[in-house]
Write a protein that holds these residues in place. Structure first.
Motif, PDB file in Angstrom:
ATOM      1  N   LEU A 183      11.491   0.951  33.835  1.00 58.85           N
ATOM      2  CA  LEU A 183      12.269   2.124  33.481  1.00 58.85           C
ATOM      3  C   LEU A 183      12.699   2.845  34.759  1.00 58.85           C
ATOM      4  N   PRO A 184      13.825   3.565  34.723  1.00 55.94           N
ATOM      5  CA  PRO A 184      14.294   4.279  35.925  1.00 55.94           C
ATOM      6  C   PRO A 184      13.537   5.585  36.154  1.00 55.94           C
ATOM      7  N   ALA A 185      12.214   5.491  36.208  1.00 56.74           N
ATOM      8  CA  ALA A 185      11.385   6.668  36.438  1.00 56.74           C
ATOM      9  C   ALA A 185      11.203   6.890  37.936  1.00 56.74           C
ATOM     10  N   LYS A 186      10.990   8.146  38.321  1.00 54.04           N
ATOM     11  CA  LYS A 186      10.750   8.467  39.724  1.00 54.04           C
ATOM     12  C   LYS A 186       9.316   8.094  40.102  1.00 54.04           C
ATOM     13  N   GLY A 187       9.135   7.725  41.354  1.00 54.52           N
ATOM     14  CA  GLY A 187       7.820   7.333  41.810  1.00 54.52           C
ATOM     15  C   GLY A 187       7.775   7.265  43.318  1.00 54.52           C
ATOM     16  N   PRO A 188       6.624   6.848  43.860  1.00 51.61           N
ATOM     17  CA  PRO A 188       5.445   6.356  43.136  1.00 51.61           C
ATOM     18  C   PRO A 188       4.689   7.474  42.426  1.00 51.61           C
ATOM     19  N   ALA A 189       4.137   7.110  41.272  1.00 56.58           N
ATOM     20  CA  ALA A 189       3.353   8.040  40.471  1.00 56.58           C
ATOM     21  C   ALA A 189       2.363   7.221  39.652  1.00 56.58           C
ATOM     22  N   VAL A 190       1.307   7.861  39.197  1.00 50.47           N
ATOM     23  CA  VAL A 190       0.236   7.180  38.477  1.00 50.47           C
ATOM     24  C   VAL A 190       0.307   7.529  36.998  1.00 50.47           C
ATOM     25  N   GLY A 191       0.226   6.491  36.155  1.00 50.79           N
ATOM     26  CA  GLY A 191       0.269   6.709  34.711  1.00 50.79           C
ATOM     27  C   GLY A 191      -0.973   6.173  34.038  1.00 50.79           C
ATOM     28  N   LEU A 192      -1.140   6.562  32.782  1.00 48.32           N
ATOM     29  CA  LEU A 192      -2.237   6.053  31.968  1.00 48.32           C
ATOM     30  C   LEU A 192      -1.774   5.934  30.523  1.00 48.32           C
ATOM     31  N   PHE A 193      -2.462   5.071  29.769  1.00 47.74           N
ATOM     32  CA  PHE A 193      -2.154   4.906  28.359  1.00 47.74           C
ATOM     33  C   PHE A 193      -2.729   6.102  27.598  1.00 47.74           C
ATOM     34  N   ALA A 194      -1.873   6.830  26.886  1.00 46.20           N
ATOM     35  CA  ALA A 194      -2.335   7.983  26.108  1.00 46.20           C
ATOM     36  C   ALA A 194      -2.381   7.681  24.608  1.00 46.20           C
ATOM     37  N   ASP A 195      -1.509   6.809  24.156  1.00 43.93           N
ATOM     38  CA  ASP A 195      -1.447   6.400  22.748  1.00 43.93           C
ATOM     39  C   ASP A 195      -1.015   4.943  22.712  1.00 43.93           C
ATOM     40  N   GLN A 196      -1.548   4.185  21.750  1.00 45.91           N
ATOM     41  CA  GLN A 196      -1.195   2.768  21.674  1.00 45.91           C
ATOM     42  C   GLN A 196      -1.408   2.240  20.264  1.00 45.91           C
ATOM     43  N   GLU A 197      -0.417   1.496  19.812  1.00 40.62           N
ATOM     44  CA  GLU A 197      -0.514   0.828  18.508  1.00 40.62           C
ATOM     45  C   GLU A 197      -0.092  -0.621  18.666  1.00 40.62           C
ATOM     46  N   ILE A 198      -0.936  -1.538  18.213  1.00 38.61           N
ATOM     47  CA  ILE A 198      -0.595  -2.959  18.175  1.00 38.61           C
ATOM     48  C   ILE A 198      -0.608  -3.404  16.721  1.00 38.61           C
ATOM     49  N   ARG A 199       0.514  -3.972  16.292  1.00 36.75           N
ATOM     50  CA  ARG A 199       0.642  -4.418  14.909  1.00 36.75           C
ATOM     51  C   ARG A 199       1.019  -5.898  14.873  1.00 36.75           C
ATOM     52  N   LEU A 200       0.231  -6.685  14.171  1.00 36.24           N
ATOM     53  CA  LEU A 200       0.567  -8.082  13.922  1.00 36.24           C
ATOM     54  C   LEU A 200       1.378  -8.166  12.637  1.00 36.24           C
TER      55      LEU A 200
END
Length: 314
Positions: free
Chosen positions: A228-245
């Motif tokens: 993605l065209p995000a500015k950086g460098p910067a540190v991210g983390l997973f805050a929400d996640q859904e995996i569906r089969l």
């Protein structure tokens, strides 16, 4: 006859299935992106106010797999869904327990929770199979989000931005790149809930299947090839996640294609978040799985954040 999926000891009450206490392993100490270390590196995490390198959220999904298999059987591996909001970080050495509340009669969705020994909640959300005919935890959360105001790091990222289709594959001894500097075989050596389904053909599908926590690795494997065209460098983390089969399971040594779309932008006092939905296609072009991921970037990790905020917004 296929082997049993898990040997995990599960406690059962009238209201819930409860897994054993486990100590998940941290395997991302050497993770890099944007040419720098990540939140899973002790030094980087400590600079941002954490006690040390954090365990990646989807690692916890493995502890729910035996509970889903006990409740729904084979359907769990074919159409199972975990939808979770991560509430607090977990460090290696801490013990955590997965709890799955039983669904109401006639429904196929229930509540999930993971807690530490001191009752700190690590995550909460929903588990389901098939079409639950109710909003998952993250579908409900998305519907309540307020749009991101005054973006700095994500100012060039737009909702509906869709990346290029990418081919991905996971083999047993394939190191999964800078984002995931380990192989499936290395993961299976330390995974909290192992299964013969993950390592061979002794299962209903006659092929080794990919654990749900490693689906996150597979789907993100080439994400930095089309960032993605995000500015950086910067540190991210997973805050929400859904995996569906949808048409699962997914198999080891099988080619899939993934496509990511930004579906929402949100923020908090400390973060700017891009919510991306990944669609996963098989060789025939059918959607076999999806992932909804909120990657929250820490404002404090982007060095010129305050300066650029003043320039942009006064």
């Amino acid at each position: 006859m296929a082997a049993d999926a898990f040997e995990t000891e599960i406690a059962e009450t009238a209201e819930a299935l409860i897994g054993p206490w486990r100590q998940p392993r941290q395997m991302l100490q050497a993770q890099t992106y944007d040419a720098h270390a990540s939140i899973h590196d002790d030094t980087t995490a400590q600079k941002l106010g954490f006690k040390g390198g954090t365990i990646e959220g989807p690692t916890h999904f493995s502890q729910f797999a035996p509970l889903g298999a006990r409740l729904w059987g084979q359907a769990w591996f074919e159409t199972g869904c975990l939808s979770a909001h991560y509430r607090s970080v977990c460090y290696e050495g801490e013990e955590v327990q997965a709890i799955l509340s039983k669904p109401l009669p006639g429904t196929s969705q229930c509540q999930i929770q993971m807690v530490k020994r001191d009752a700190t909640e690590v995550l909460r959300g929903t588990a389901s199979v098939g079409e639950p005919h109710a909003a998952t935890a993250l579908e409900a959360r998305l519907a309540e989000l307020k749009p991101l105001a005054d973006p700095v790091i994500l100012r060039d990222v737009k909702v509906a931005h869709t990346g290029k289709r990418q081919t991905v594959r996971m083999a047993f001894d394939q190191t999964m790149g800078d984002l995931y500097p380990f192989s499936l075989r290395q993961k299976l050596a330390v995974i909290t809930e192992n299964s013969p389904y993950y390592s061979g053909a002794d299962n209903p599908w006659g092929r080794a299947i990919i654990p749900m926590e490693m689906l996150s690795v597979l789907f993100q494997y080439r994400s930095k090839d089309d960032p993605l065209p995000a500015k950086g460098p910067a540190v991210g983390l997973f805050a929400d996640q859904e995996i569906r089969l949808i048409k699962g399971p997914l198999f080891v040594d099988e080619d899939y294609e993934v496509e990511r779309e930004v579906v929402a932008l949100s923020g908090s006092r400390r973060t700017e978040s891009a919510w991306a939905r990944t669609r996963v296609f098989d060789k025939a072009g059918a959607v076999v799985a999806t992932m909804l991921l909120n990657m929250a970037t820490l404002k404090d990790s982007y060095a010129p954040y305050e300066e650029e905020y003043r320039r942009l917004y006064g």
